[in-house]
Design a protein around this motif. Sequence first.
Motif, PDB file in Angstrom:
ATOM      1  N   LYS A 156     -84.739  24.082 -18.283  1.00 37.75           N
ATOM      2  CA  LYS A 156     -85.058  23.250 -19.511  1.00 37.75           C
ATOM      3  C   LYS A 156     -84.941  24.351 -20.734  1.00 37.75           C
ATOM      4  CE  LYS A 156     -87.939  19.787 -18.354  1.00 37.75           C
ATOM      5  NZ  LYS A 156     -87.684  19.719 -16.783  1.00 37.75           N
ATOM      6  N   GLU A 157     -86.003  25.331 -20.299  1.00 38.19           N
ATOM      7  CA  GLU A 157     -86.078  26.404 -21.675  1.00 38.19           C
ATOM      8  C   GLU A 157     -84.453  26.971 -21.844  1.00 38.19           C
ATOM      9  OE1 GLU A 157     -88.538  27.853 -23.674  1.00 38.19           O
ATOM     10  OE2 GLU A 157     -89.081  25.685 -23.484  1.00 38.19           O
ATOM     11  N   GLU A 186     -82.001  32.189 -12.108  1.00 36.49           N
ATOM     12  CA  GLU A 186     -81.973  30.670 -11.460  1.00 36.49           C
ATOM     13  C   GLU A 186     -83.173  30.325 -10.917  1.00 36.49           C
ATOM     14  OE1 GLU A 186     -78.219  29.395  -9.491  1.00 36.49           O
ATOM     15  OE2 GLU A 186     -77.751  31.619  -9.610  1.00 36.49           O
ATOM     16  N   ALA A 187     -83.901  29.077 -11.149  1.00 34.27           N
ATOM     17  CA  ALA A 187     -85.068  28.746 -10.746  1.00 34.27           C
ATOM     18  C   ALA A 187     -85.023  28.588  -9.352  1.00 34.27           C
ATOM     19  CB  ALA A 187     -85.343  27.494 -11.558  1.00 34.27           C
ATOM     20  N   SER A 188     -83.974  28.085  -8.875  1.00 35.76           N
ATOM     21  CA  SER A 188     -83.935  27.705  -7.476  1.00 35.76           C
ATOM     22  C   SER A 188     -84.009  29.011  -6.532  1.00 35.76           C
ATOM     23  CB  SER A 188     -82.694  26.768  -6.950  1.00 35.76           C
ATOM     24  OG  SER A 188     -81.532  27.528  -7.219  1.00 35.76           O
ATOM     25  N   VAL A 236     -88.976  37.228 -15.254  1.00 37.81           N
ATOM     26  CA  VAL A 236     -87.816  36.647 -15.806  1.00 37.81           C
ATOM     27  C   VAL A 236     -87.982  35.719 -17.101  1.00 37.81           C
ATOM     28  CG1 VAL A 236     -85.846  35.126 -15.149  1.00 37.81           C
ATOM     29  CG2 VAL A 236     -86.957  36.604 -13.601  1.00 37.81           C
ATOM     30  N   PHE A 237     -87.348  36.045 -18.220  1.00 40.27           N
ATOM     31  CA  PHE A 237     -87.685  35.040 -19.244  1.00 40.27           C
ATOM     32  C   PHE A 237     -86.587  34.135 -19.210  1.00 40.27           C
ATOM     33  CE2 PHE A 237     -89.031  39.027 -21.991  1.00 40.27           C
ATOM     34  CZ  PHE A 237     -90.421  39.296 -21.182  1.00 40.27           C
ATOM     35  N   SER A 238     -86.734  32.949 -19.439  1.00 39.71           N
ATOM     36  CA  SER A 238     -85.919  31.898 -19.496  1.00 39.71           C
ATOM     37  C   SER A 238     -85.118  32.063 -20.923  1.00 39.71           C
ATOM     38  CB  SER A 238     -86.531  30.681 -19.567  1.00 39.71           C
ATOM     39  OG  SER A 238     -87.201  30.370 -18.448  1.00 39.71           O
ATOM     40  N   TYR A 267     -76.849  29.293 -18.939  1.00 38.67           N
ATOM     41  CA  TYR A 267     -78.264  29.219 -18.405  1.00 38.67           C
ATOM     42  C   TYR A 267     -78.722  30.398 -18.051  1.00 38.67           C
ATOM     43  CZ  TYR A 267     -76.965  24.264 -17.838  1.00 38.67           C
ATOM     44  OH  TYR A 267     -76.774  22.936 -18.200  1.00 38.67           O
ATOM     45  N   THR A 268     -77.941  31.405 -17.571  1.00 36.26           N
ATOM     46  CA  THR A 268     -78.304  32.388 -17.032  1.00 36.26           C
ATOM     47  C   THR A 268     -78.176  33.813 -18.048  1.00 36.26           C
ATOM     48  OG1 THR A 268     -75.919  33.148 -16.266  1.00 36.26           O
ATOM     49  CG2 THR A 268     -77.700  32.261 -14.693  1.00 36.26           C
ATOM     50  N   ARG A 269     -77.270  33.523 -19.206  1.00 33.76           N
ATOM     51  CA  ARG A 269     -77.181  34.486 -20.181  1.00 33.76           C
ATOM     52  C   ARG A 269     -77.596  34.467 -21.469  1.00 33.76           C
ATOM     53  NH1 ARG A 269     -75.858  39.917 -19.044  1.00 33.76           N
ATOM     54  NH2 ARG A 269     -74.668  39.983 -17.031  1.00 33.76           N
TER      55      ARG A 269
END
Length: 473
Positions: free
Chosen positions: A9-10, A120-122, A163-165, A203-205
């Motif tokens: 979400k962040e 990735e959260a998962s 890990v920073f979102s 989301y990842t970058r």
Amino acid sequence: GIMHLPDYKEARKRDIRPYQRVVFQEDDKVKNKYQGKTFYLKTYGCQMNEHDSENIEALLTFLGFSKVDDYMDADLVLLNTCSIRENAHNKAFGMLGRLKHLKQEKKDLIVGLCGCMAQEASVVETILKDYKWVNFVFGTHNMYQLPEIIDTAIEENQQQIEVFSREGDLIEGLPVLRVNDYKAYVNIIYGCNKFCTYCIVPYTRGRERSRLKEDVLAEVQKLVDDGYKEVTLLGQNVNAYGKDLYDDYTMANLLEDVAKMGIPRIRFTTSHPWDFTDEMIDVIAKYPNIMPSVHLPVQSGSSRILKLMGRRYTKESYLELFHKIKDRVPGVTISTDIIVGFPGETEEDFLETLDLVRECQYDNAFTFIFSKREGTPACRLADPVSQKEKEERLQRLNEVVNHYFLENNKKLEGREVEVLVEGISDKKHMYYGYSDTNKLINFSSEKELTPGDLVMVKINDAKTWSLDGETVE
């Protein structure tokens, strides 16, 4: 210690928080602290990851680690991971499996994971739950913290997950150990705001952040001074360069400024068709040192599917851009990416993709079966087509694209092309390198050559994936 965990979400947020340009400072407390220790670094994924690994290697070297080519011999193993497809995930987890065994023999082995999977959260949940033996994880937004993360993980001997979102400051001045001394990557923009529905990269970058033009040009100038022959300007979407920073300075301006510095070869990747302007086309056409080779991912030939993909162009507008580039840049080759089996793709949609390929006759194409990425909108779409059918479509597509690769290469028989020598083949007097249009050339030369030489090669024989030739004396 307190850990930072990724949160989608962040990661989705695209606000206009200004970000700071911060110059990296080395911490002398940890300089050479791990002298005598060795590291093995495995890189998966795109050129951006390859270039990140050049920074990671320099940071590890700063800590005193030296590099080994076999992970069995390393004191520290670091995986720089990719999220783009399921396959890339599986490879990294497979490697973690091998490292688990190694760690049972070598109690002091330090294992870390970084890159896109770390965002990735998962993945991080899985590592917390099932991979407690992994020593540390850091993401794409805090690579500059690597020295302290590793130091803390070793000193405190407990799992460090940092890990920073959200992307933070834009860090300049990270040390870099370049893989070779004639070709270099230069980042110009980080992140992506496109949010194609199948893609995890935004989301990842993080969001699009351009480097200051002064910082980019200074880095290129240093490469020119050091005798580099080729520079590749990198971004998840290079065409968006400058949009977040300047009112009147764009990718076209940057390309032109880099071209004027006189480096023999300039490339750029990746281009989204959305931001590809007429000015860019003009600049590519105008400067002989901007290579006439454009990567223009289409993904699908069906406007209906393109809309579901969130690609923001139609088949017609893509073709218009394609032909404009072909008409205005002499001798240009265009490569592409294509996904088959996107959720809901019908046989008709697929046939439209084949039609588009027959019209564009690409010089190269990277073709994939749609891969579900957890957390992306396409994940939630109904997907009635069987895997077997998708595999058959991929095969049919590959037959068509391969036909044109060979046909285009055949046109080069008897012609002379300039090649940047990359290396020596096993056979005596045999070399390989890439032409201006990015084709792999295997060739013989009576004269001794070294990687980084630019030579003229006459093409004698065309294959689907490469060309054979000999140097022109």
